[in-house]
Design a protein around this motif. Structure first.
Motif, PDB file in Angstrom:
ATOM      1  N   THR A 149       0.822  -1.208   0.000  1.00 41.39           N
ATOM      2  CA  THR A 149       0.000   0.000   0.000  1.00 41.39           C
ATOM      3  C   THR A 149       0.855   1.256   0.000  1.00 41.39           C
TER       4      THR A 149
ATOM      5  N   TRP B 123      -8.176   1.075  -4.527  1.00 35.30           N
ATOM      6  CA  TRP B 123      -7.833  -0.305  -4.144  1.00 35.30           C
ATOM      7  C   TRP B 123      -7.346  -1.119  -5.342  1.00 35.30           C
ATOM      8  N   GLN B 124      -7.997  -0.971  -6.495  1.00 37.51           N
ATOM      9  CA  GLN B 124      -7.569  -1.718  -7.672  1.00 37.51           C
ATOM     10  C   GLN B 124      -6.178  -1.277  -8.121  1.00 37.51           C
ATOM     11  N   ASP B 125      -5.891   0.023  -8.013  1.00 38.14           N
ATOM     12  CA  ASP B 125      -4.551   0.526  -8.334  1.00 38.14           C
ATOM     13  C   ASP B 125      -3.497  -0.139  -7.464  1.00 38.14           C
TER      14      ASP B 125
ATOM     15  N   GLU C 140      -3.631  -3.068  -5.921  1.00 36.31           N
ATOM     16  CA  GLU C 140      -3.438  -4.462  -6.352  1.00 36.31           C
ATOM     17  C   GLU C 140      -2.621  -4.517  -7.645  1.00 36.31           C
ATOM     18  N   ASP C 141      -2.965  -3.689  -8.624  1.00 38.38           N
ATOM     19  CA  ASP C 141      -2.260  -3.698  -9.904  1.00 38.38           C
ATOM     20  C   ASP C 141      -0.777  -3.377  -9.732  1.00 38.38           C
TER      21      ASP C 141
ATOM     22  N   SER D 287      -5.848  -9.265  -3.133  1.00 38.35           N
ATOM     23  CA  SER D 287      -6.808  -8.677  -4.062  1.00 38.35           C
ATOM     24  C   SER D 287      -7.240  -7.305  -3.566  1.00 38.35           C
ATOM     25  N   ASP D 288      -7.881  -6.554  -4.445  1.00 41.84           N
ATOM     26  CA  ASP D 288      -8.368  -5.238  -4.035  1.00 41.84           C
ATOM     27  C   ASP D 288      -9.369  -5.349  -2.886  1.00 41.84           C
TER      28      ASP D 288
ATOM     29  N   ARG E 233      -9.247  -3.499   0.765  1.00 46.16           N
ATOM     30  CA  ARG E 233     -10.407  -2.719   1.165  1.00 46.16           C
ATOM     31  C   ARG E 233     -10.884  -3.127   2.564  1.00 46.16           C
TER      32      ARG E 233
END
Length: 386
Positions: A47, A58-60, A62-63, A84-85, A89
């Motif tokens: 993070t 959150w997706q950013d 994970e990516d 995972s996102d 979260r």
């Protein structure tokens, strides 16, 4: 937290207690002990690195972790890959934000900023898109070391309260000895002023009409006619030219305040009253403004008072503006439960590390430094190793 050997500049090779992960090992993991595929350290590390490198959601995060997995494995094992996102979260929604804030304050103290005779600006900011299902947007009050460009702490403003109640809580733990605390008119309260003085700091508070006749009395004493004739008033003029405009600022101060104490006995801590006249000329337009302040400092020159007042504006230009324009704080949709407050702390950590790195480089912006960190492992290492 045990760390693996790192080829990223030795981020985790520091003495115990100095590194980011060591400081935040005091967090209580909110997850069930069953089926934990990822350690708390792994979640925090991904993070922080992702936010430094430009992640907004959150997706950013994970990516970023998936793209940089091999690099991250040089620090921690990540045996089960990247969370995972949804895992990110749920984790940040469940953290205790008060503990996160306390650990952040401890981490900042480890940076050892020298704040003697320096300005600590206190001001509030709203994350405008963090509201959800009848819950108000997140509003926090931050303490910012203007010269060092470091966020020292933040305090959430209660939904049924305002900054006046949050500022004393912020000051309770803040070490202001020898510092100059600047606050806008919202925080111009005698109890707040006394708290700063009791903690061996000085204050400069902006005056408006929220303290009875105090603003009116100071303005009358420092009137144009008085400035021309009074022997006890000192003045300093500052000129600033650039980008086609000319700015003139005149700071006038007086330490003759016994009469003010008689009129306003609750303000016995005032030692100096201040008037600042600002004039801006740009092309064929001219604007002017006069502002008034009170201060507990009796030994400051008008030049130093003006410098302190101008340093307060850095919290808008170097903190709030950067959080909005570079970190997308105002547009963040991290809005459920404790996530907005906790992620606000993570952004402050990232910004502090970026600012310390930026101070060692020439002609570098925060936005560009974040891009470089995402592209180059060496730059990310430099930032993490501050």
């Amino acid at each position: 937290m045990q760390a693996y050997h790192s080829s990223m500049g030795g981020f985790m090779d520091k003495e115990l207690g100095e590194g980011f992960l060591d400081h935040f090992s005091g967090l209580q993991d909110p997850r069930s002990t069953r089926n934990r595929l990822y350690s708390m350290a792994e979640i925090l590390l991904v993070t922080l690195c992702a936010v430094i490198c430009g992640a907004d959601g959150w997706q950013d995060i994970e990516d970023f972790g998936v793209a940089k997995l091999e690099l991250l494995r040089q620090i921690l094992p990540f045996k089960n890959g990247i969370p995972s996102d949804d895992t990110f979260r749920r984790f940040f929604r469940s953290l205790n934000p008060n503990t996160v804030q306390d650990l952040f304050r401890s981490w900042v103290q480890n940076l050892k900023p020298n704040l003697t005779d320096k300005v600590i600006a206190i001001d509030g900011k709203s994350s405008r898109h963090s509201f959800d299902d009848g819950v108000d947007m997140l509003h926090t009050v931050s303490a910012y070391a203007s010269e060092a460009r470091l966020v020292l702490a933040q305090e959430k403003v209660s939904e049924k309260s305002n900054e006046i109640t949050a500022i004393p809580k912020l000051l309770e733990w803040l070490d202001v000895r020898g510092s100059i605390v600047t606050i806008d008119a919202m925080g111009c309260q005698h109890a707040i002023a006394n708290q700063i003085v009791q903690k061996e700091g000085n204050y400069i508070l902006s005056l408006k009409g929220n303290q009875g006749t105090l603003h009116e009395d100071v303005a009358e004493y420092l009137s144009d006619e008085q400035l021309k004739t009074a022997d006890d008033i000192q003045s300093y003029t500052d000129y600033d030219k650039g980008h086609g405009r000319i700015e003139t600022r005149i700071c006038s101060i007086s330490s003759n305040v016994e009469w003010l104490h008689e009129r306003h006995p609750l303000w016995a801590s005032i030692r100096t009253i201040v008037r600042i006249d600002s004039k801006r000329e740009f092309k064929d337009k001219m604007t002017s403004e006069t502002r008034y302040y009170i201060s507990s400092a009796s030994h400051k020159t008008p030049e130093l008072i003006l410098h302190s007042v101008r340093s307060h504006w850095a919290i808008e230009n170097n903190l709030h503006w950067i959080l909005d324009m570079s970190f997308g704080d105002d547009q963040s949709r991290m809005r459920k439960k404790n996530a907005p407050q906790v992620m606000a702390v993570i952004r402050h950590i990232a910004l502090n590390l970026l600012q310390k790195t930026k101070s060692q480089m020439k002609r570098q912006s925060i936005r560009r430094l974040r891009k470089l960190a995402g592209w180059d492992a060496g730059t990310l290492s430099m930032i993490l190793n501050q």
